[in-house]
Scaffold this active site. Sequence first.
Site, PDB file in Angstrom:
ATOM      1  N   GLU A 188      -5.394   4.613  -0.590  1.00  0.00           N
ATOM      2  CA  GLU A 188      -6.323   3.474  -0.026  1.00  0.00           C
ATOM      3  C   GLU A 188      -7.306   3.825   0.871  1.00  0.00           C
ATOM      4  O   GLU A 188      -7.237   4.287   1.879  1.00  0.00           O
ATOM      5  CB  GLU A 188      -5.135   2.652   0.795  1.00  0.00           C
ATOM      6  N   ASP A 195      -1.220   2.210   3.451  1.00  0.00           N
ATOM      7  CA  ASP A 195      -0.706   1.981   4.938  1.00  0.00           C
ATOM      8  C   ASP A 195       0.401   1.359   4.878  1.00  0.00           C
ATOM      9  O   ASP A 195       0.920   0.432   3.954  1.00  0.00           O
ATOM     10  CB  ASP A 195      -1.897   1.296   5.523  1.00  0.00           C
ATOM     11  N   ASP A 230       1.366  -1.344   6.647  1.00  0.00           N
ATOM     12  CA  ASP A 230       1.168  -2.723   7.012  1.00  0.00           C
ATOM     13  C   ASP A 230       1.119  -3.706   5.829  1.00  0.00           C
ATOM     14  O   ASP A 230       1.537  -3.466   4.788  1.00  0.00           O
ATOM     15  CB  ASP A 230      -0.330  -2.549   8.086  1.00  0.00           C
ATOM     16  N   ASP A 246      -1.327  -5.440   4.462  1.00  0.00           N
ATOM     17  CA  ASP A 246      -2.234  -5.230   3.689  1.00  0.00           C
ATOM     18  C   ASP A 246      -1.824  -3.973   2.563  1.00  0.00           C
ATOM     19  O   ASP A 246      -1.926  -4.060   1.435  1.00  0.00           O
ATOM     20  CB  ASP A 246      -3.800  -4.766   4.098  1.00  0.00           C
TER      21      ASP A 246
END
Length: 693
Positions: free
Chosen positions: A472, A545, A547, A549
Amino acid sequence: MVTSEYSAHHLQVLEGLEAVRKRPGMYIGSNGSPGLMHCLWEIIDNSVDEALAGNGSRIDVVLHADGSVEVRDRGRGIPVDVEPRTGLSGVEVVFTKLHAGGKFGGGSYAASGGLHGVGASVVNALSERLDVEVDRDGKTWAMSFHRGEPGIFDDRGEASPSAAFRPFEEQSELRVVGKAPRGVTGSRVRYWADRQIFTKDAAFQLSELEARARQTAFLVPGLEIVVRDERADEPVETSYRYDGGISEFVEYLAADAPLTDTWRLQGAGTFTETVPVLQPDGSMAATEVERECTVDVAVRWGTGYETITRSFVNIIATPKGGTHLQGFEQELLRFLRGQVEQNARRLKAGNDKLEKDDVLAGLTAVLTVSVPEPQFEGQTKEVLGTPAVRQIVAQVVRKELAARFASTKRDDKNQTSQLLEKVVAEMKARLSARAHKETQRRKNALESSSLPAKLVDCRSSDVAESELFIVEGDSALGTAKLARNSEYQALLPIRGKILNVQKASISDMLNNAECASIIQVIGAGSGRSFDLTQARYGKVILMSDADVDGAHIRTLLLTLFFRYMRPLIEDGRVFAAVPPLHRVIAPNRGSKPNDAIYTYSEKELQGLLSRLTKAGRSWHEPIQRYKGLGEMDADQLATTTMDRSGRMLRRVRLEDAEAAGRVFELLMGNEVAPRREFIVDSSARLEVERIDA
């Protein structure tokens, strides 16, 4: 008119044979020719089970000119006495009651092909007329059925399903229609398939029947099966009998010149399983019983490359394999791998390992197991499911092959040596072909198509070893470049969130730069044209990541793979990297470096801190909480997420494609209302701490 009302009176309860007529495919697979043949197999297998139990050595199958079929055997005969629980004769119970028979552990059969007690009754339910005659106790008993209902046909001359039928009104009757010679027993079943159920073009296939008769004669040495077709002007009759058993079967199947003789691998093993057993008072009780599984395998390697394997359970073919075939193939590979490793220098095998295809090349094998009450997947019995059989087959194969390879006989030594040379030659040919193919594939991919400039490829051309990391963002790419092993790890950065392909059309997906790049780099196409063998990487690893997102991006990527590259998931080649959430620095006394400990969840962090406290150790505050891959330096990313020796990967599996499809449609599809309801209903289960706000 369709109404929205739905209450208990809309429910239908299908009882007895009515359920079979309503849903025939559930019991016989289809209502075409395959289903028609399956009905015939059910009746033939009942006769074969009698022969397996040592009763009778001949079975006659007659295809009559009027479209009916008749099966005659010289077994013990279907029981004619009254079954106490139902008050019906044994003949009527067998042909009218589902899940009734002598193969549920009552001691009548040690091992049989008929197990679910529905075979004869299903055939009866799907027949316009069925006649059964039984020779037993010096008499010939008879009974007739019309679409599963017992009664009497008013035959005038030749038996016909169109004759007037009178069902029994108060009590059915098993009639005595003649005398049987002393000591003669057996059963005769003749039936006319119901054309209300089967399609117009459904017909008995003589070639299939002869192949099945030949196969059964191979599997039951000494049993004669006579097939007679009276549908043509001139009746055709063929007889099958083989006293050599499955060794003859292997010789019949093999198409190439022999490399080895036909080897017989025989043995047995026991296992225990808990099954419900019928008690004298009529109740069912879970009882642990000991089973014996006997294994008989005939194997022969030839000079060719084709693999022919046939597997059977209690002489019932299992064309889709099961636990017995898995045990055979796995042990064959494991044993021959060991032999090649022991003789690696003489065979010049190097450090490469055999694969299953190397071992199976040129193999002709017939595998039979005999086990009481095996677990099949479905009534059509195409897959064996009994778990313990795998290990028993493996033990027998291992023991028998070890004895063969340890033999001091000249023929055995020559044949085992030739076999090892053959499998090593197959391995070398496979590796050579793959290397050539990979060279061409890489060359074509890099020269004839312009791969995305942002792809950071690896040097290795070995697909099985190579890995593609989809990362990402460019910031993570910079760190990953330093953390990767450039020999076999390739990197492809994507910019933010890709297109939601569950809602988009195919053309929109192909026009999306990120989606097109992923498909182009993997190199195996998309959709129906996807070819798994053309994939350029052995593993595709999604690295986003830790998280919300990152999870969203991972979901979008999985949606792309699920819809357009599903074979990659089905083959277990798609993974999600699991980066850590926390980094805890625990200082050590003296000059010893501090410990850096990574945790992957809040619960794991609290457990670590609790252990450190108990051990009297401290830690540096604040504890580092990673929200993105870019926050790690190259060494940390390599240690935790990319290095094979220490990383954790989560394999993406498709255990239930239909369920996965429903979930993807709910979460990612066009319909917003169901998704909103799901979010509202599930909000109570959300951990607020996991939201990055």
